[in-house]
Enzyme design. Structure first.
Site, mmCIF file in Angstrom:
data_model
loop_
_atom_site.group_PDB
_atom_site.id
_atom_site.type_symbol
_atom_site.label_atom_id
_atom_site.label_comp_id
_atom_site.label_asym_id
_atom_site.label_seq_id
_atom_site.Cartn_x
_atom_site.Cartn_y
_atom_site.Cartn_z
ATOM 1 N N GLY A 186 0.824 -1.200 0.000
ATOM 2 C CA GLY A 186 0.000 0.000 0.000
ATOM 3 C C GLY A 186 0.860 1.252 0.000
ATOM 4 N N SER A 187 0.370 2.275 0.645
ATOM 5 C CA SER A 187 1.021 3.585 0.553
ATOM 6 C C SER A 187 2.348 3.688 1.285
ATOM 7 C CB SER A 187 0.063 4.667 1.064
ATOM 8 O OG SER A 187 -1.032 4.796 0.187
ATOM 9 N N THR A 188 2.750 2.679 2.055
ATOM 10 C CA THR A 188 4.109 2.727 2.619
ATOM 11 C C THR A 188 5.138 2.722 1.494
ATOM 12 O OG1 THR A 188 4.244 0.320 2.881
ATOM 13 C CG2 THR A 188 3.436 1.595 4.768
ATOM 14 N N PHE A 189 4.759 2.175 0.316
ATOM 15 C CA PHE A 189 5.695 2.148 -0.805
ATOM 16 C C PHE A 189 5.940 3.553 -1.366
ATOM 17 C CE2 PHE A 189 7.153 1.529 -5.157
ATOM 18 C CZ PHE A 189 8.139 0.561 -4.980
ATOM 19 N N LYS A 190 5.065 4.490 -1.041
ATOM 20 C CA LYS A 190 5.276 5.866 -1.516
ATOM 21 C C LYS A 190 6.589 6.444 -0.995
ATOM 22 C CE LYS A 190 0.326 6.722 -2.048
ATOM 23 N NZ LYS A 190 -0.896 7.288 -1.451
#
Length: 485
Positions: free
Chosen positions: A216-220
């Site tokens: 999810g958005s931790t990859f941002k």
């Protein structure tokens, strides 16, 4: 001597020679194979009849061998078995070994090459052999805090010391009790093992290290790092942030969380896009950067590698950039499509940012001591490489502080401590609640702990879950436990 006698003598000598060669071969060249044969009961008695060394956390044994009034002499026991099972693993007559019990078996059993002096002394004195103690790097307060905060939810928590790579906490749920597998009642041990194998929740597999999930958005954080490393962006660079973003080459519109606008102008700074976790901004940014840049940055953080901690971990994955279409690049840039990570890897991303951009080898065994408590092995911190420059790390830290101070991660705030973080809410399949993530470190200006929290399918909040609401408070509890220790 007549011909008949000479022939008979030659035959007898050949038979003695064959017997000598056969015996030598069995006793020397085949010894290891025979000793390891599972049908060799004597090998089992020798193995389980040894005073196996303890596994130690904070000065207390979490796995130990105690005298047993049976043919095996010693019983392996685990205090707080479920709490430490993802680390200790199990030591069983029926199902073998796993975890640290397997990875450090030679030291625990007293058979490691480094212990040859002890074995020689035992041989000369007739003393019973003893195993070495294995000391883990775990902070017991942090481990307990992670366990308590995760509660009955399925998921995992990993905490690292950024400057060294020491594992300070590693919790996985659902888990198991190693005592059920260590019992000398082979029927009960076998029944327990079969039940665990057939459990749909896979409690024998650590969600912290040996399962992979969409980040999810931790990859941002990875996407933002790639942008900063390119030299074309800084934290104040204004990027597109539309209400919806049509995935390239398709008619599919990608929305933001809740269908909300990230900015009234359709633009915002890179720092603000990370602070509120804007999907459309990062999807377009990923397409602008390209698949190769994202893949290279993910690899620099450690994607594509397995780690021995000391047992082998699963490998986190960013898709082959040559196979990605532009719409898939957009989805990958926000941690969807085929991105897959372990919670350990997510913690390593935060730890690298906290450590001025340098990735450290994670490890959970600090030292090994012989029965006389002399150190025979000690793990030294080791750098795996530089993921990002110190300037990029500094900018990402500032951006992550914004996430916690006024963005999607405010539930991780700690009074008097500046926390840097990033939330994540990972969609899986339709009509199934999303996974909730949080990763970060503290204090932001002098990092002592980096943490990743993963809560499977929204945990207790189900479809209403977000990383900020579900995972961030768990991270806060672990960080507080480390800093107050």
């Amino acid at each position: 001597m007549n011909t008949t006698t000479r022939r008979l003598a030659s035959i007898v000598m050949a038979m003695f020679l064959a017997l000598l060669v056969s015996t030598t071969w069995i006793q020397y060249f085949s010894a290891d194979k025979l000793n390891s044969d599972p049908r060799n009961a004597r090998s089992l008695y020798a193995q389980f009849g040894t005073d196996r060394g303890p596994i130690v956390v904070g000065g207390d044994a979490v796995a130990d061998s105690v005298p047993a009034d049976d043919e095996w002499n010693y019983q392996r026991t685990y205090s707080d078995g479920p709490l430490y099972a993802p680390l200790t693993g199990f030591y069983s007559l029926v199902s073998g070994t796993s975890g640290v019990e397997q990875a450090e078996n030679d030291f625990l059993a007293g058979s490691a090459d480094a212990l040859w002096v002890d074995r020689l002394q035992n041989l000369l004195t007739g003393a019973d052999p003893q195993g070495s103690s294995v000391e883990l790097t775990i902070d017991p307060a942090a481990q307990q805090a992670a366990w308590d905060a995760l509660g009955d939810q399925r998921g995992a928590v990993v905490a690292l010391e950024p400057s060294t790579g020491k594992v300070l906490a590693m919790v996985s749920k659902p888990t198991f009790d190693p005592n059920d597998l260590a019992t000398h009642n082979t029927k009960k041990a076998n029944d327990a093992y079969v039940e665990l194998l057939n459990d749909d929740d896979d409690p024998l597999i650590s969600r912290a290290t040996n399962q992979i999930y969409p980040p999810g958005s931790t990859f941002k954080l990875v996407t933002a790092a790639a942008a900063l490393e390119s030299g074309d962006y800084d934290e104040n660079t204004v990027i597109d942030a539309p209400v919806t973003y049509t995935l390239p080459g398709t008619t599919t519109d990608l929305p933001n969380y809740g269908g909300e606008a990230c900015s009234p102008t359709g633009e915002q700074s890179l720092a603000d896009a990370l602070r509120i976790s804007c999907n459309t901004a990062f999807a377009k940014l990923g397409v602008d950067l390209g698949a190769d840049a994202l893949a290279d940055q993910a690899a620099a953080f450690g994607f594509g590698q397995s780690y021995d901690v000391p047992f082998a971990t699963a490998t986190s994955v960013f898709p082959d950039p040559d196979s990605l279409s532009p719409d898939q690049v957009a989805q990958s840039a926000i941690g969807q499509y085929d991105d897959r990570v372990t919670p350990l890897q997510v913690a390593m991303v935060s730890a690298a940012i906290a450590n001025d951009g340098e990735v450290m080898q994670p490890f959970s065994v600090g030292a090994i001591r012989d029965p006389e408590l002399e150190v025979v092995s000690q793990t030294r911190e080791s750098a795996l490489g530089r993921a990002i420059s110190t300037d990029t790390a500094s900018q990402l830290t500032d951006m992550m502080v914004g996430v916690v101070e006024s963005g999607s991660g405010t539930s991780a705030q700690i009074s008097g401590v500046t926390v840097a973080g990033k939330t994540g809410t990972a969609q899986t399949v339709p009509d199934v609640p999303p996974h909730a993530w949080f990763t970060g470190f503290a204090p932001a200006d002098d990092p002592q702990v980096a943490v990743a929290v993963f809560v499977e399918q929204g945990g207790s909040m189900g479809s209403e879950a977000t990383g900020g609401r579900v995972a961030a408070p768990i991270a806060k509890a672990v960080i507080e436990a480390v800093l107050n220790g």
